[in-house]
Design an enzyme around this catalytic site. Sequence first.
Site, short mmCIF file in Angstrom:
data_model
loop_
_atom_site.label_atom_id
_atom_site.label_comp_id
_atom_site.label_asym_id
_atom_site.label_seq_id
_atom_site.Cartn_x
_atom_site.Cartn_y
_atom_site.Cartn_z
CG HIS A 186 38.23 2.74 130.87
ND1 HIS A 186 37.24 2.00 129.52
CD2 HIS A 186 37.34 2.24 132.54
CE1 HIS A 186 36.34 1.35 130.57
NE2 HIS A 186 36.31 1.48 131.70
CG ASP A 231 35.24 -2.93 133.65
OD1 ASP A 231 35.28 -3.40 135.38
OD2 ASP A 231 34.31 -2.85 133.28
CG HIS A 233 32.28 -0.43 132.03
ND1 HIS A 233 32.49 0.06 133.39
CD2 HIS A 233 31.29 0.65 132.07
CE1 HIS A 233 31.63 -0.31 134.04
NE2 HIS A 233 30.61 0.91 133.26
CG ASP A 318 32.03 -3.25 136.61
OD1 ASP A 318 32.12 -4.44 135.92
OD2 ASP A 318 33.02 -2.66 135.22
C1 SP5 Z 1 37.05 0.72 135.56
C2 SP5 Z 1 35.60 0.49 135.43
O1 SP5 Z 1 34.67 0.01 135.41
N1 SP5 Z 1 35.55 1.68 134.99
C3 SP5 Z 1 34.15 2.60 134.43
C4 SP5 Z 1 34.02 3.87 134.45
C5 SP5 Z 1 32.43 4.02 134.56
N2 SP5 Z 1 32.08 5.59 134.55
C6 SP5 Z 1 30.97 6.42 134.03
C7 SP5 Z 1 29.96 5.33 134.48
C8 SP5 Z 1 28.48 5.85 133.92
C9 SP5 Z 1 27.81 5.17 133.55
N3 SP5 Z 1 26.42 6.04 133.67
C10 SP5 Z 1 25.32 4.56 134.49
C11 SP5 Z 1 25.39 3.19 133.73
C12 SP5 Z 1 23.57 3.02 134.70
N4 SP5 Z 1 23.11 1.55 134.18
ZN ZN Z 2 33.97 -1.97 134.29
#
Ligand code: SP5
Ligand code: ZN
Length: 388
Positions: A186, A231, A233, A318
Site C-alpha cells: 500500500h 493479498d 487488498h 487475508d
Molecule cells: C497489508 C494489508 O493487508 N493492509 C490492509 C489494511 C486495511 N486497513 C483498513 C481495513 C478496513 C476494513 N474494513 C472492514 C472490512 C470487513 N470485511
Molecule cells: Zn491486505
Amino acid sequence: MLVLHDTATLQHETVELLGAKLIPALESPERIRAIVSALEGSNHKVLTVDHSAPSESGHDSRAPNALVDHFLASTHDAGYIEHLRTVHTRWVAGGLVQPDETVLPEAFPHRGLFTAGQQIGAKMEPPKDVFALAGYYAFDMSTGISSKTWVAARASANLAAEGARLVVAEDQNRSILALCRPPGHHCTTKVAGGYCYINNAVIAVAALRFHVSQLTGSRPSHPRIVILDLDFHHGNGTQDFFYDDPSVLYVSIHGLHEYPYYSGFEDEIGGGDGVGFNLNLPLAPRSSSAEYLEMVAKAMEAIAKYEPSHVILSLGFDTFVTDPLGSFQLDTEDYAKIACRIRSDEAIKHAPSLILLEGGYVIEKLGDNVLAFLQGWEEPEKSVSQEE
Ligand code: SP5
Ligand code: ZN
C-alpha cells in the site's frame, strides 16, 4: 524453501483506528512469531538475516547495509524517508506523545480543500508543523509510527533486498520467501498507508535489477519482472510505482470495492509506455476458492504472454475465510492448490521467484496457511528437478 527472517521486524508495535475504535493494530509481531514457529517444525530452512550486519554483497567499501539504503534512496521520496526516521523522536521532543506511544495523523491534504489553482500532488510543500506532517505523509490511520517502526520497516525492506540477491545468485534457491513485516504494497514510496511504510516489492525490483546487472557485467540485461499480488487488498502503491513501466507487469487479484477503495479497478491498465502492463482482477466479496482459482488462471494467462524472467509474489493471507479484514472464502488447503497452480505453469516454472509476505491477520491459522502455500509451491518444483 529458503525463508528469510529478521528479528528486528518484531520490534514494530502500533495502534490503528479501525471501525472508529483506537485498537492495537491487527498487523502485529505475533503474525511473524506464528509463522516462524510453524516453519521451525518443518523441513523449510529459516535463515535469520541481520539488517544491521555488514552486507555480503561484495561491496566491501560500503557501510553496513548500504545497499538497502541505496535502493531506498533510489525509489522512495527523500523527505518521506526522513519523516519515517525522525517523526517519532520529534513528537516525543515536542511533548506530543510519550516514548511508548504512537504518532497518528490528524488532518490529511484532501482533494476538496482547493477549488482553484493549487493542486494536491508532488509539488505540494510539506507543512511546517511536525504535528501536521503525520497526515501529509500518510493516507489513513492504520499506519501509526512508534519508536521502532523505522528500524523494523528498514529491516523488512532489507529482507526483500537480500531475497532478491539470493534468488538470482544461487541456483538451488529458485524460490525464496521473505518474512517481511511491516508489509509494503500500500505504500506509494511517498505516503504510508494500510500498515505499509516502505514498499518492499519496489525495493525487490530495484535489488533484482541491480544484482542481475552485476552478474551480466557489461552485457546489457533487461529483466522482465512480473509482480503477482495475492493479498486480499489491492496493492495501490506497487501499481502506482510501476504504472508507466513496461518492464514490470503488475497483476493483482483482490476484493472489489474493498480497502484501499480508490484503486484496483479493471480500467487501470497502465499509462504511457506501460499501457497493457497493469492488470487488475477484482473479485466480489464472499468469492469462493473456485472463483479465486478462475482468476488465478486469468492472471497466469496474462503472465504467460508477458514471458517474465523473474517473479515477485506479494503474498497476503487475508484472503482466508475468517480474516477480519477480508471477505473471500479460502481455506488452508486452498493455498496449496493456488500455489501449485501458479508454480506449475510453464510461464514461470523455471523463473527465480521471490515471495514477499504482505497481510494476513488470523494469527492461529497463519502458520498452517504459509506451510500449505509452500508445500503447493514446491510440488511442481520437485518434478522440475527430476526432469533435469
Ligand atoms: C497489508 C494489508 O493487508 N493492509 C490492509 C489494511 C486495511 N486497513 C483498513 C481495513 C478496513 C476494513 N474494513 C472492514 C472490512 C470487513 N470485511
Ligand atoms: Zn491486505
